[in-house]
Design an enzyme around this catalytic site. Structure first.
Site, PDB file in Angstrom:
ATOM      1  N   GLY A   1      12.525 -10.783  15.670  1.00 19.62           N
ATOM      2  CA  GLY A   1      13.451  -9.959  14.881  1.00 19.62           C
ATOM      3  C   GLY A   1      13.601  -8.615  15.576  1.00 19.62           C
ATOM      4  O   GLY A   1      13.391  -8.502  16.790  1.00 19.62           O
ATOM      5  N   ARG A   2      13.943  -7.583  14.793  1.00 22.62           N
ATOM      6  CA  ARG A   2      14.170  -6.254  15.406  1.00 22.62           C
ATOM      7  C   ARG A   2      12.969  -5.794  16.220  1.00 22.62           C
ATOM      8  O   ARG A   2      13.099  -5.373  17.365  1.00 22.62           O
ATOM      9  CB  ARG A   2      14.400  -5.199  14.322  1.00 22.62           C
ATOM     10  CG  ARG A   2      15.706  -5.265  13.627  1.00 22.62           C
ATOM     11  CD  ARG A   2      15.822  -4.046  12.699  1.00 22.62           C
ATOM     12  NE  ARG A   2      16.803  -4.284  11.679  1.00 22.62           N
ATOM     13  CZ  ARG A   2      16.547  -4.867  10.518  1.00 22.62           C
ATOM     14  NH1 ARG A   2      15.315  -5.245  10.224  1.00 22.62           N
ATOM     15  NH2 ARG A   2      17.506  -5.076   9.644  1.00 22.62           N
ATOM     16  N   ILE A   3      11.776  -5.847  15.600  1.00 25.85           N
ATOM     17  CA  ILE A   3      10.593  -5.299  16.284  1.00 25.85           C
ATOM     18  C   ILE A   3      10.174  -6.211  17.436  1.00 25.85           C
ATOM     19  O   ILE A   3       9.863  -5.741  18.538  1.00 25.85           O
ATOM     20  CB  ILE A   3       9.439  -5.051  15.283  1.00 25.85           C
ATOM     21  CG1 ILE A   3       9.892  -4.047  14.206  1.00 25.85           C
ATOM     22  CG2 ILE A   3       8.192  -4.538  15.993  1.00 25.85           C
ATOM     23  CD1 ILE A   3       8.921  -3.839  13.050  1.00 25.85           C
TER      24      ILE A   3
ATOM     25  N   THR B   1       0.600  -6.261  14.612  1.00 26.44           N
ATOM     26  CA  THR B   1       1.095  -5.011  14.011  1.00 26.44           C
ATOM     27  C   THR B   1       1.939  -5.318  12.772  1.00 26.44           C
ATOM     28  O   THR B   1       2.688  -4.472  12.327  1.00 26.44           O
ATOM     29  CB  THR B   1       1.972  -4.217  15.014  1.00 26.44           C
ATOM     30  OG1 THR B   1       2.979  -5.095  15.538  1.00 26.44           O
ATOM     31  CG2 THR B   1       1.162  -3.640  16.151  1.00 26.44           C
TER      32      THR B   1
ATOM     33  N   ARG C   1       1.216  -7.771   9.305  1.00 27.66           N
ATOM     34  CA  ARG C   1       0.390  -7.694   8.106  1.00 27.66           C
ATOM     35  C   ARG C   1      -0.897  -8.465   8.363  1.00 27.66           C
ATOM     36  O   ARG C   1      -0.867  -9.539   8.966  1.00 27.66           O
ATOM     37  CB  ARG C   1       1.113  -8.313   6.893  1.00 27.66           C
ATOM     38  CG  ARG C   1       2.265  -7.481   6.356  1.00 27.66           C
ATOM     39  CD  ARG C   1       1.773  -6.195   5.658  1.00 27.66           C
ATOM     40  NE  ARG C   1       2.862  -5.461   5.043  1.00 27.66           N
ATOM     41  CZ  ARG C   1       3.572  -4.492   5.628  1.00 27.66           C
ATOM     42  NH1 ARG C   1       3.286  -4.131   6.870  1.00 27.66           N
ATOM     43  NH2 ARG C   1       4.533  -3.876   4.972  1.00 27.66           N
TER      44      ARG C   1
ATOM     45  N   GLU D   1      -7.188  -3.909   3.746  1.00 17.56           N
ATOM     46  CA  GLU D   1      -7.021  -2.558   4.284  1.00 17.56           C
ATOM     47  C   GLU D   1      -7.445  -1.575   3.198  1.00 17.56           C
ATOM     48  O   GLU D   1      -6.980  -1.716   2.064  1.00 17.56           O
ATOM     49  CB  GLU D   1      -5.570  -2.302   4.665  1.00 17.56           C
ATOM     50  CG  GLU D   1      -5.184  -3.067   5.905  1.00 17.56           C
ATOM     51  CD  GLU D   1      -3.762  -2.815   6.361  1.00 17.56           C
ATOM     52  OE1 GLU D   1      -3.109  -1.910   5.810  1.00 17.56           O
ATOM     53  OE2 GLU D   1      -3.306  -3.518   7.249  1.00 17.56           O
TER      54      GLU D   1
ATOM     55  N   HIS E   1      -3.355   0.935  10.551  1.00 13.25           N
ATOM     56  CA  HIS E   1      -1.972   0.672  10.106  1.00 13.25           C
ATOM     57  C   HIS E   1      -1.076   1.891  10.387  1.00 13.25           C
ATOM     58  O   HIS E   1      -0.537   2.507   9.467  1.00 13.25           O
ATOM     59  CB  HIS E   1      -1.950   0.309   8.606  1.00 13.25           C
ATOM     60  CG  HIS E   1      -0.735  -0.481   8.228  1.00 13.25           C
ATOM     61  ND1 HIS E   1      -0.737  -1.453   7.250  1.00 13.25           N
ATOM     62  CD2 HIS E   1       0.546  -0.432   8.684  1.00 13.25           C
ATOM     63  CE1 HIS E   1       0.473  -1.968   7.124  1.00 13.25           C
ATOM     64  NE2 HIS E   1       1.275  -1.360   7.987  1.00 13.25           N
TER      65      HIS E   1
HETATM   66  C1  DGY Z   1       6.187  -1.341   7.179  1.00 12.85           C
HETATM   67  O1  DGY Z   1       7.142  -0.559   7.145  1.00 12.85           O
HETATM   68  O2  DGY Z   1       6.225  -2.436   6.635  1.00 12.85           O
HETATM   69  C2  DGY Z   1       4.971  -0.892   7.935  1.00 12.85           C
HETATM   70  O3  DGY Z   1       3.931  -1.780   7.834  1.00 12.85           O
HETATM   71  C3  DGY Z   1       4.546   0.484   7.517  1.00 12.85           C
HETATM   72  O4  DGY Z   1       5.409   1.331   8.158  1.00 12.85           O
END
Ligand code: DGY
Length: 321
Positions: free
Chosen positions: A156-158, A236, A238, A267, A286
């Site tokens: 996706g975007r990230i 990065t 969940r 967390e 996080h």
């Molecule tokens: C999100 O935006 O979902 C990140 O985990 C926190 O910025």
């Protein structure tokens, strides 16, 4: 009368000032998030709620708020803490903050990847522990990025932003992402493959899927076993996307080489958690989106969603349309 809202944390002024200007705002001032029961009390009678990923937003909370609740605005892109079906049933709009944290999160994924590959944490400990006596031909040797294979799960975007960074490091990029076309993947230099091939061939695996019923425990004993014994897992997204016990066993039994995590389950991770003892694990708290500019933008977007929602207008960034 100005709409009544509850803001569950002190967010950056860029957003808070807008909320205060438009609404009667009750703001939780604690450093820790409000406990669930307190949250239920404070939302009673509000028109809108601005919350964070720490808050459990379920049907019970929506009932406690009352039928006037129009909008839940999450200051995050992920919204797995919110019962979306319960909100839809009640006609409550949900907003989130996509896009603005893409680069910051991709930067952190890459920082973790580099730190794990080049054993930065071990190097820092080595110096602090007084072990650095001389330049060592064979000490603290790590992995190369150039020419190595990066497997991205979730393009996706990230995921795409991570791929663009990896292309700059001349990595071979594999991706698994059922909703992405081969043409779209090719634009960021990635080749789509099935999950098994990605896990078998990657030197580094980076996770970029949202947490939902299909992705919970996606990385487990079985999938970890497919990875190379030298592979590094970067997460990065969940914590619960990874079965953490299986990860611990994989790291201690040499099934994979290392892990670099921005997210854990739970967390925060207790300070005496066994994962924190391992030299081949890096864990940060996080902080994927934690840059000044990004958090300002997230706060602004969350405020704009909240304000539009309490005014009965469509949200600039709704979770569904
Ligand atoms: C999100 O935006 O979902 C990140 O985990 C926190 O910025």
């Amino acid at each position: 009368m100005r709409p009544k809202v509850f803001v569950s944390r002190i967010i950056p002024d860029a957003g808070l000032d807008r909320v205060r200007a438009a609404c009667e705002a009750d703001i939780w001032l604690g450093e820790m998030p409000p406990p669930y029961d307190t949250l239920c009390e404070r939302v009673r009678g509000v028109d809108g709620l601005l919350c964070t990923l720490n808050d459990r937003i379920d049907a019970g909370l929506m009932e406690a708020a009352g039928s006037q609740l129009k909008v839940i605005s999450q200051m995050a892109v992920g919204y797995d803490n919110i019962d979306v079906a319960a909100a839809k049933t009640r006609g409550i709009q949900i907003g989130n903050t996509p896009g603005v944290l893409t680069d910051a999160t991709a930067d952190l994924a890459f920082a973790l990847l580099l730190a794990a590959a080049r054993r930065l944490m071990e190097g820092i400990e080595y110096i602090k522990g007084g072990q650095w006596k001389t330049w060592q031909p064979k000490a603290l040797l790590g992995g190369d990025l150039t020419g190595a294979t990066l497997g991205i799960i979730g393009l996706g975007r990230i995921g795409k932003a991570v791929a663009r960074r990896a292309a700059g490091f001349e990595m071979r990029i594999l991706a698994h992402s059922p909703s992405c076309s081969p043409q779209e993947a090719a634009k960021v230099g990635a080749t789509l493959v099935d999950m098994e091939m990605l896990l078998r061939e990657s030197d580094y695996v980076s996770l970029h899927v949202p947490l939902n019923s299909q992705t919970r425990g996606l990385i487990n004993r079985e999938t970890l076993t497919l990875m190379k014994p030298t592979a590094v897992l970067v997460n990065t997204t969940r914590g619960p996307v990874v079965d953490q016990q299986a990860l611990y066993e994989a790291l201690t039994q040499g099934i994979i080489g290392g892990a670099a995590l921005d997210v854990t389950d739970p967390e925060p991770l207790p300070a005496d958690h066994p994962l924190l003892e391992l030299p081949n694990v890096i864990i940060v708290p996080h902080i994927g989106s934690a840059t000044h500019r990004t958090r300002d933008k997230m706060a602004t977007m969350a405020a704009d969603n909240l304000i539009a929602g309490v005014m009965g207008q469509p949200l600039p960034n709704p979770v569904w349309t």
